[in-house]
Design an enzyme around this catalytic site. Structure first.
Site, PDB file in Angstrom:
ATOM      1  N   ASP A 164      -5.175   6.504   2.238  1.00  0.00           N
ATOM      2  CA  ASP A 164      -4.041   5.578   2.580  1.00  0.00           C
ATOM      3  C   ASP A 164      -4.912   4.129   2.808  1.00  0.00           C
ATOM      4  O   ASP A 164      -5.759   4.045   3.542  1.00  0.00           O
ATOM      5  CB  ASP A 164      -3.133   5.800   3.741  1.00  0.00           C
ATOM      6  CG  ASP A 164      -1.996   4.862   4.012  1.00  0.00           C
ATOM      7  OD1 ASP A 164      -0.999   5.217   3.588  1.00  0.00           O
ATOM      8  OD2 ASP A 164      -2.508   4.006   4.698  1.00  0.00           O
ATOM      9  N   ASN A 172       1.092  -6.982   1.778  1.00  0.00           N
ATOM     10  CA  ASN A 172       2.527  -7.290   0.935  1.00  0.00           C
ATOM     11  C   ASN A 172       3.444  -8.616   1.557  1.00  0.00           C
ATOM     12  O   ASN A 172       4.050  -9.301   0.950  1.00  0.00           O
ATOM     13  CB  ASN A 172       3.310  -5.985   1.000  1.00  0.00           C
ATOM     14  CG  ASN A 172       3.200  -5.459  -0.549  1.00  0.00           C
ATOM     15  OD1 ASN A 172       2.816  -5.901  -1.596  1.00  0.00           O
ATOM     16  ND2 ASN A 172       3.851  -4.187  -0.704  1.00  0.00           N
ATOM     17  N   HIS A 177       4.322  -9.279  -3.224  1.00  0.00           N
ATOM     18  CA  HIS A 177       4.363  -7.895  -3.741  1.00  0.00           C
ATOM     19  C   HIS A 177       3.395  -8.202  -5.202  1.00  0.00           C
ATOM     20  O   HIS A 177       2.733  -7.019  -5.354  1.00  0.00           O
ATOM     21  CB  HIS A 177       5.720  -7.394  -4.333  1.00  0.00           C
ATOM     22  CG  HIS A 177       6.479  -7.049  -3.183  1.00  0.00           C
ATOM     23  ND1 HIS A 177       6.201  -5.783  -2.496  1.00  0.00           N
ATOM     24  CD2 HIS A 177       7.313  -7.587  -2.381  1.00  0.00           C
ATOM     25  CE1 HIS A 177       7.043  -5.545  -1.527  1.00  0.00           C
ATOM     26  NE2 HIS A 177       7.749  -6.851  -1.269  1.00  0.00           N
ATOM     27  N   ASP A 181       0.570  -5.464  -5.541  1.00  0.00           N
ATOM     28  CA  ASP A 181       0.486  -4.510  -6.856  1.00  0.00           C
ATOM     29  C   ASP A 181      -1.024  -4.660  -7.364  1.00  0.00           C
ATOM     30  O   ASP A 181      -1.789  -3.668  -7.834  1.00  0.00           O
ATOM     31  CB  ASP A 181       1.300  -5.121  -7.916  1.00  0.00           C
ATOM     32  CG  ASP A 181       2.833  -4.585  -7.537  1.00  0.00           C
ATOM     33  OD1 ASP A 181       2.815  -3.817  -6.557  1.00  0.00           O
ATOM     34  OD2 ASP A 181       3.787  -5.276  -8.290  1.00  0.00           O
ATOM     35  N   ASP A 206       1.087   3.061  -1.034  1.00  0.00           N
ATOM     36  CA  ASP A 206      -0.525   2.900  -0.842  1.00  0.00           C
ATOM     37  C   ASP A 206      -1.231   4.210  -0.633  1.00  0.00           C
ATOM     38  O   ASP A 206      -2.190   4.121  -0.018  1.00  0.00           O
ATOM     39  CB  ASP A 206      -0.710   1.849   0.193  1.00  0.00           C
ATOM     40  CG  ASP A 206       0.015   2.300   1.516  1.00  0.00           C
ATOM     41  OD1 ASP A 206       0.723   3.019   1.676  1.00  0.00           O
ATOM     42  OD2 ASP A 206      -0.764   1.921   2.561  1.00  0.00           O
TER      43      ASP A 206
END
Length: 764
Positions: A164, A172, A177, A181, A206
């Site tokens: 993670d 974010n 975003h 990404d 994630d």
């Protein structure tokens, strides 16, 4: 079919096929080929009609592997032998066109079906590939991982890793975003590079899973995890982003390939979550915490039955005033009286129940137990004792915490003012803040925890303006003696609390040294093993009754033209030529002047009653006009010794001496602060018999303390302005205040400020 070829030299068959117009939808595509040229059509046609009896069976079957074959034969034996071959159709001689047509029609149906199936299979393969692929990173997704696991169950075992990205949400929220990404794509590339031939899938958000063959050693798996953890800087993102992200990894070794994948992933997820809780940026191996997880499951399975059986109990741990050694408050604790394990400490199950949400129901159950016990304290010295109880932040998300508490409090005829509600990590949402305000408005006091974890970069939290007290957490208290930064943090918390008029409580006190440090910093209230463990209700009541202070007596002599105490009782007696009162403009009141003289001359004697207790706080507001070594400004003679407050001892400094005559060679001196002539000072001396400790304060600040001071009792003489050894004091005294208890640092400061209020005003 593009073409149907007839392999035959038989003209009868040729004539027959050319004279059947009604079957033209097939037969206009018929072509004849000689036997010697038949090999040329094997790779470009789907159907042939063979009119020949001497074909070898193996040759027929070879043709049938390539295409559909209609065999026109009169050989019954051959017909029987080839019936099992599904791609061979047999028509008996003499030729009948309807039989040939029926075979062709069936073949056409099969070919059409096969073509459709091929197209469908291609589409299905493409759709499955899309469904099993993460759209963003191109990695297999969760479904792809499951497919891979099912198709590769040949091995005996697998290792699995769950990864993670720490603080991904922060990236974010801060950078958008699109950047988030991009980070996911970069991380995918990096991890793929580090794991070699292992299978990598993005599970969503994630989170990533890595499946590794069981033949790989555990050491190699750990090395992979370590390489990933070290590779944050290799991710091609900005330095700002790389500086806030890390990875939390959960690992499980040697899981049977026959095991359900959901079970394997669950264990990995548990280990990964544990890595996050332990500080992030690390890996945890599930195999090492399996026992802990098993225990967690048992807690969750047993909790409801335990509550119904009354196994959860309320215990009480006293909060002590570290200056007076009396009880200031008590903390309600939750213990689990387990039928097999015995008493379980709240630290081993409350966090589990917090995650589960069961904590809300449990704490309301314990709060009612608490109220039941408090009702039994009525008409006892514990009737007004405040009680602290910690509650979960989840209550504030439910929204009706105030109403629930009020209903229970009223049921047992108690007052909200008796309760201190402790909150460890309050949600900063509007709903939670509103609930806290409602609690305060209803009369409850609010306590917030100050710990290493929740202080962060600022001592002040957004909700601190709602707090009535701060609790210094056990971890911070314990690290204070060995960590300079922790000690500095505690000093800062205490200093800030004073400025904001917030009460300070320290948890986790286990030794006298901690008491000395915290008291020296200005924290007077503490709780911990040094004072008492958490006790069952009956044992707590017994302990509390022995350690609670009832209303204390205070004797104030203002010397404003009289030797009477403020209440008119316990009047002093002047010993000497003449008692002189004079007006002091600085203080806007009369003061008493002491003119010095021989031993016990020109002094004021007070009734022995004012120093009747072993514990005391004596404050003298004085101005020294002539230094005389070892002279007492306040002196009490006891049956076995004396106490003396000296304004000028040892190089001209204020000192408190307590002497036990049974120990001739021992002198217990708390040496304080030097003073100037003709200046007003507020000198306070305290003695705590339970702790055998004396202290000296000058103008509200602690300047000296002494341990291991003997307790002396039964006063025989109390003197202001002299003693039985030295010449009498020369100077002025405005006030003498005597408490038959030990005041806290804050109380001493308050008294000093009130006494000096007019003096400071007139100076300005």
């Amino acid at each position: 079919m593009e073409k149907v070829y007839i392999i035959s030299d038989d003209t009868k068959l040729f004539d027959l096929m050319n004279n059947v117009s009604k079957y033209g939808d097939f037969f206009d595509q018929i072509a004849f080929v000689s036997e010697q040229n038949s090999i040329n059509i094997m790779d470009r046609n789907k159907c042939v009609i063979i009119a020949k009896d001497d074909y070898e069976l193996d040759v027929l079957r070879l043709l049938a592997k390539k295409m559909y074959v209609i065999l026109c034969t009169g050989d019954d034996e051959l017909k029987i032998e080839i019936e099992e071959d599904n791609n061979l159709f047999v028509v008996s001689r003499p030729y009948r066109i309807d039989e040939l047509y029926c075979c062709l029609k069936n073949i056409l149906k099969y070919i059409t079906l096969e073509t459709k199936m091929e197209k469908r299979m291609i589409k299905e393969i493409d759709a499955r590939k899309v469904a099993e692929t993460d759209y963003l990173t191109g990695l297999p997704n969760r479904r792809g991982l499951y497919e891979h696991f099912e198709l590769n169950k040949k091995g005996n075992s697998v290792h699995c890793m769950f990864l993670d990205i720490d603080n991904f949400k922060k990236v974010n929220d801060t950078y958008g975003h699109k950047i988030g990404d991009k980070l996911l794509i970069k991380v995918s590339h990096m991890v793929k590079e580090k794991i070699g031939n292992a299978f990598l899938a993005r599970m969503g958000g994630d989170e990533y899973a890595v499946m590794i063959e069981g033949s790989v050693s555990r050491e190699q798996v750990v090395l992979i995890a370590e390489n990933i953890l070290k590779s944050v800087d290799e991710i091609e993102m900005s330095m700002d982003i790389n500086s806030i992200i890390s990875f939390s990894i959960g690992i499980i070794f040697d899981q049977p390939a026959s095991q359900d994948l959901d079970d394997i992933l669950l264990k990995c997820d548990i280990a990964m979550y544990q890595a996050k809780k332990s500080g992030k940026g690390k890996y945890i191996i599930y195999n090492s915490i399996e026992e802990q997880f098993t225990y967690k499951l048992s807690v969750l399975r047993e909790k409801n039955a335990a509550l119904a059986a009354g196994q959860f109990k309320v215990f009480f741990q006293p909060r002590m005033n570290m200056v007076t050694s009396g009880i200031d408050c008590t903390e309600a604790k939750i213990w689990w009286d387990h039928p097999k394990d015995g008493l379980r400490h709240h630290s081993v199950f409350m966090e589990i129940l917090e995650e589960d949400g069961f904590v809300v129901e449990l704490e309301m159950y314990i709060f009612e137990q608490l109220c039941q016990n408090m009702k039994t304290w009525k008409n006892t010295p514990l009737d007004k004792l405040p009680v602290f109880m910690n509650i979960s932040r989840k209550h504030f998300l439910v929204g009706n915490i105030v109403e629930q508490l009020q209903k229970t409090v009223e049921m047992y005829d108690l007052k909200p003012e008796r309760f201190i509600i402790g909150i460890n990590d309050l949600d900063t949402s509007e709903k939670a803040t509103l609930a806290v305000k409602k609690l305060k408005k209803a009369g409850y006091s609010i306590s917030y925890k100050k710990s290493i974890g929740n202080i962060g970069v600022s001592l002040l939290d957004i909700n601190d303006n709602l707090a009535d007290q701060w609790v210094i957490d056990t971890e911070l208290t314990k690290s204070m003696l060995n960590s300079r930064s922790s000690a500095t943090m505690i000093k800062s918390i205490i200093s800030l609390a004073r400025e904001l008029n917030i009460k300070i409580v320290a948890r986790g006190i286990e030794d006298k040294k901690s008491v000395e440090y915290l008291s020296g910093y200005g924290c007077n209230i503490g709780v911990g093993k040094y004072f008492s463990e958490a006790l069952k209700p009956e044992a707590f009541v017994e302990y509390a009754l022995q350690n609670i202070y009832e209303e204390n007596n205070t004797f104030v002599y203002d010397f404003d033209g009289t030797l009477e105490e403020r209440t008119g009782k316990n009047k002093g007696r002047y010993v000497g030529e003449k008692c002189i009162f004079e007006y002091c403009e600085e203080l806007e009141k009369q003061v008493i002047r002491f003119t010095g003289g021989a031993v016990l001359q020109n002094v004021v004697e007070l009734p022995n009653e004012v120093m009747r207790t072993q514990n005391y706080t004596v404050s003298i507001m004085m101005s020294v006009e002539e230094f005389s070594y070892w002279t007492s400004v306040f002196y009490t003679e006891y049956s076995n010794g004396f106490m003396s407050v000296m304004p000028f001892a040892w190089d001209g400094i204020v000192m408190l001496r307590v002497k036990d005559l049974l120990y001739e060679d021992e002198w217990h001196d708390a040496i304080g602060h030097s003073i100037e002539l003709n200046e007003w000072y507020y000198v306070t001396a305290t003695y705590n018999s339970r702790k055998s400790e004396s202290r000296v304060y000058v103008n509200g600040e602690l300047f000296a303390f002494r341990d291991d001071v003997h307790t002396i009792e039964s006063p025989t003489r109390v003197v202001v302005g002299g003693d039985t050894f030295m010449d009498s004091f020369t100077g002025r005294i405005s006030q003498v205040t005597i408490h038959d208890c030990v005041l806290s640092v804050d109380d001493i400061r308050d008294e000093y400020k009130k006494s000096f209020e007019k003096l400071e005003k007139n100076k300005k």
